[in-house]
Design a protein around this motif. Structure first.
Motif, PDB file in Angstrom:
ATOM      1  N   GLU A 165       0.877  -1.072  -0.007  1.00 45.11           N
ATOM      2  CA  GLU A 165      -0.092  -0.002  -0.028  1.00 45.11           C
ATOM      3  C   GLU A 165       0.693   1.161   0.174  1.00 45.11           C
ATOM      4  O   GLU A 165       0.702   2.316  -0.910  1.00 45.11           O
ATOM      5  CB  GLU A 165      -0.937   0.015   1.213  1.00 45.11           C
ATOM      6  N   HIS A 212       0.888   3.809  -3.282  1.00 45.24           N
ATOM      7  CA  HIS A 212       0.783   5.204  -2.923  1.00 45.24           C
ATOM      8  C   HIS A 212       1.677   6.002  -3.464  1.00 45.24           C
ATOM      9  O   HIS A 212       1.599   7.314  -3.881  1.00 45.24           O
ATOM     10  CB  HIS A 212       0.374   5.475  -1.690  1.00 45.24           C
ATOM     11  N   PHE A 218       2.075   6.145  -7.544  1.00 40.73           N
ATOM     12  CA  PHE A 218       0.940   6.639  -8.020  1.00 40.73           C
ATOM     13  C   PHE A 218       0.974   8.159  -7.673  1.00 40.73           C
ATOM     14  O   PHE A 218       0.900   9.201  -8.824  1.00 40.73           O
ATOM     15  CB  PHE A 218      -0.328   6.199  -7.651  1.00 40.73           C
ATOM     16  N   THR A 219       1.506   8.708  -6.656  1.00 39.92           N
ATOM     17  CA  THR A 219       1.298  10.145  -6.336  1.00 39.92           C
ATOM     18  C   THR A 219       2.542  10.849  -7.061  1.00 39.92           C
ATOM     19  O   THR A 219       2.515  11.864  -7.699  1.00 39.92           O
ATOM     20  CB  THR A 219       1.664  10.511  -4.774  1.00 39.92           C
ATOM     21  N   LEU A 234      -0.999  11.530 -10.124  1.00 32.96           N
ATOM     22  CA  LEU A 234      -2.501  11.024  -9.781  1.00 32.96           C
ATOM     23  C   LEU A 234      -2.758  11.234  -8.460  1.00 32.96           C
ATOM     24  O   LEU A 234      -2.231  11.522  -7.349  1.00 32.96           O
ATOM     25  CB  LEU A 234      -2.429   9.569 -10.132  1.00 32.96           C
ATOM     26  N   LYS A 235      -4.386  11.424  -8.266  1.00 35.07           N
ATOM     27  CA  LYS A 235      -4.834  11.722  -7.160  1.00 35.07           C
ATOM     28  C   LYS A 235      -5.277  10.357  -6.425  1.00 35.07           C
ATOM     29  O   LYS A 235      -5.835   9.484  -7.141  1.00 35.07           O
ATOM     30  CB  LYS A 235      -5.970  12.715  -7.243  1.00 35.07           C
ATOM     31  N   VAL A 236      -4.699  10.026  -5.112  1.00 39.53           N
ATOM     32  CA  VAL A 236      -4.704   8.670  -4.510  1.00 39.53           C
ATOM     33  C   VAL A 236      -5.411   8.794  -3.394  1.00 39.53           C
ATOM     34  O   VAL A 236      -4.804   9.510  -2.503  1.00 39.53           O
ATOM     35  CB  VAL A 236      -3.528   7.873  -4.670  1.00 39.53           C
ATOM     36  N   GLN A 237      -6.553   7.837  -3.206  1.00 41.44           N
ATOM     37  CA  GLN A 237      -7.241   7.935  -1.622  1.00 41.44           C
ATOM     38  C   GLN A 237      -6.927   6.465  -1.424  1.00 41.44           C
ATOM     39  O   GLN A 237      -7.418   5.557  -2.067  1.00 41.44           O
ATOM     40  CB  GLN A 237      -8.757   8.424  -1.754  1.00 41.44           C
ATOM     41  N   MET A 238      -6.440   6.272  -0.214  1.00 38.96           N
ATOM     42  CA  MET A 238      -6.457   4.872   0.326  1.00 38.96           C
ATOM     43  C   MET A 238      -7.664   4.485   1.270  1.00 38.96           C
ATOM     44  O   MET A 238      -8.004   5.446   2.007  1.00 38.96           O
ATOM     45  CB  MET A 238      -5.056   4.842   1.106  1.00 38.96           C
ATOM     46  N   CYS A 295      -7.177   1.234  -3.089  1.00 40.78           N
ATOM     47  CA  CYS A 295      -6.739   2.614  -3.561  1.00 40.78           C
ATOM     48  C   CYS A 295      -7.991   2.941  -4.611  1.00 40.78           C
ATOM     49  O   CYS A 295      -8.601   2.129  -5.192  1.00 40.78           O
ATOM     50  CB  CYS A 295      -5.508   2.609  -4.480  1.00 40.78           C
ATOM     51  N   VAL A 352      -7.973   5.876  -7.319  1.00 40.65           N
ATOM     52  CA  VAL A 352      -7.135   6.536  -8.353  1.00 40.65           C
ATOM     53  C   VAL A 352      -8.053   7.496  -9.030  1.00 40.65           C
ATOM     54  O   VAL A 352      -8.946   7.174  -9.915  1.00 40.65           O
ATOM     55  CB  VAL A 352      -6.162   5.920  -8.993  1.00 40.65           C
ATOM     56  N   ASN A 353      -7.758   8.993  -8.901  1.00 39.96           N
ATOM     57  CA  ASN A 353      -8.551   9.856  -9.877  1.00 39.96           C
ATOM     58  C   ASN A 353     -10.184   9.748  -9.537  1.00 39.96           C
ATOM     59  O   ASN A 353     -10.715  10.040 -10.482  1.00 39.96           O
ATOM     60  CB  ASN A 353      -7.935   9.887 -11.158  1.00 39.96           C
TER      61      ASN A 353
END
Length: 289
Positions: free
Chosen positions: A179, A183, A186-187, A191-195, A207, A209-210
C-alpha cells in the motif's frame, strides 16, 4: 526451565549476568558447558545449539544489530534479503561483511544485542535506498512503535532534509508494504490517490485513483478460491457504479512499479477519451429497466 530452554527463549544466546539473574549459578553454567548443552562464546556470553546466527554475531562483535538486520526482531517490513550484517559496534573496528553504523542514542532491546527501534529506523533512513527505508518506517508507525513526529524531531537540520522527505511518504494507515509503495508510485506520477476508501455497495478498497479507478493490492490470500469469487463480485459491484478495477500483486508493486503505473495511466487515458463507451452504443441502446 533448564538452561537450554531459557537460551532458546532468548534466541539461543545470553550473557552471564542475564543467566544469573534468571537463577542459573556459575556451577550450573559450568556443568552445562561440560555436558555439551551450551557453549561459551567468549567471556560473559553463552549460546545453545539452536542459536540465532545474527544474535551470536552481534555478541561476538560486541555490537548491536541495527538497520535492516534488526527489522525482523521488531516485525518490520523489508524488501528482499539482507546481504550484510548491520551493526552498531562500540569499538567501531571494521569487520568483513559488516555494515557499520553510528552509536545508539536510545534504549536498546531489553535482553538481545539489538538497537532500540528508534535507532534502527534512524540508521535505516540514513543507510538504505529510499523505498526500503520507507517500508520499515511505515511498518513501525502502523504498529504504533513510534510516531513520525518523534522521528522528525531526531532528524533536524539541512543534512537530514532528504531523510525527512522519506517520512513525508508515510501513510496514517497501511495494512501492507504494497500500500505505501503503490501510493508513493501513483502520487509521484501525478495521480490523485485515496487509500482505504469505503465505496457504497462495494466495501473498502485499497486505492481509489482519480476518483474513478479502483486499484486492489492482492496478497497471497487473494489466490484462494473463496477470495477470488469475492473479489470478482466486488468488481461487478464497482462496475455497476461506473468504477473500473485493476488488481496488482507483490511482484508488480515491488519489482515492476513502472509497468504498473503505465497500465494505470493507460486505463485512465482510455476512460478520458471514451473508449469504454464506443460510439455505436448510442443513447437508448439499453433496454428500459
Amino acid at each position: 526451565m533448564d538452561i537450554d530452554n531459557f537460551l532458546r527463549s532468548r534466541r539461543g544466546a545470553a550473557t552471564t549476568r542475564t543467566l544469573q539473574t534468571a537463577g542459573f549459578t556459575r556451577r550450573m553454567l559450568a556443568n552445562a558447558v561440560r555436558d555439551g548443552v551450551v557453549s561459551r562464546l567468549h567471556r560473559g556470553v553463552y549460546t545453545s545449539r539452536a542459536s540465532d546466527p545474527d544474535v551470536v554475531a552481534a555478541f561476538r562483535a560486541d555490537g548491536l544489530l541495527t538497520c535492516v538486520s534488526a527489522a525482523r526482531f521488531y516485525g518490520l517490513w523489508t524488501l528482499g534479503g539482507v546481504d550484510a550484517l548491520h551493526l552498531s559496534c562500540s569499538t567501531g573496528q571494521a569487520r568483513r561483511g559488516v555494515v557499520h553504523h553510528g552509536a545508539c542514542l536510545h534504549p536498546v532491546h531489553s535482553y538481545l544485542p539489538i538497537a532500540g527501534v528508534a535507532d534502527v529506523l534512524i540508521h535505516a533512513l540514513r543507510c538504505l535506498p529510499e523505498l526500503e527505508a520507507l517500508v520499515m518506517v511505515q511498518s513501525a508507525v502502523s504498529q504504533a512503535l513510534l510516531s513520525i513526529d518523534f522521528l522528525k524531531s531526531k532528524l533536524p537540520g539541512n543534512r537530514n532534509g532528504k531523510v525527512r522527505e522519506i517520512l513525508d511518504l508515510v501513510l496514517p494507515r497501511a495494512d501492507s508494504l504494497l500500500e505505501v509503495l503503490a501510493h508513493t508510485h501513483f502520487t509521484r506520477a501525478g495521480l490523485k490517490v485515496q487509500m482505504h476508501v469505503d465505496v457504497p455497495g462495494v466495501g473498502e478498497v485499497d486505492c481509489l485513483v482519480n476518483e474513478c479507478l479502483i486499484v486492489e493490492l492482492d496478497g497471497g490470500t487473494h489466490l484462494e478460491g473463496k477470495q477470488v469469487k469475492k473479489d470478482q463480485y466486488r468488481n461487478n459491484a464497482a462496475m455497476r457504479r461506473g468504477l473500473l478495477t485493476l488488481h496488482y500483486y507483490y511482484v508488480d508493486v515491488v519489482h515492476h512499479p513502472e509497468r504498473m503505473v503505465a497500465e494505470v495511466m493507460a486505463v485512465l487515458r482510455n476512460r478520458e477519451v471514451g473508449r469504454y463507451a464506443p460510439a455505436r452504443y448510442a443513447p437508448g441502446w439499453v433496454p428500459p429497466s
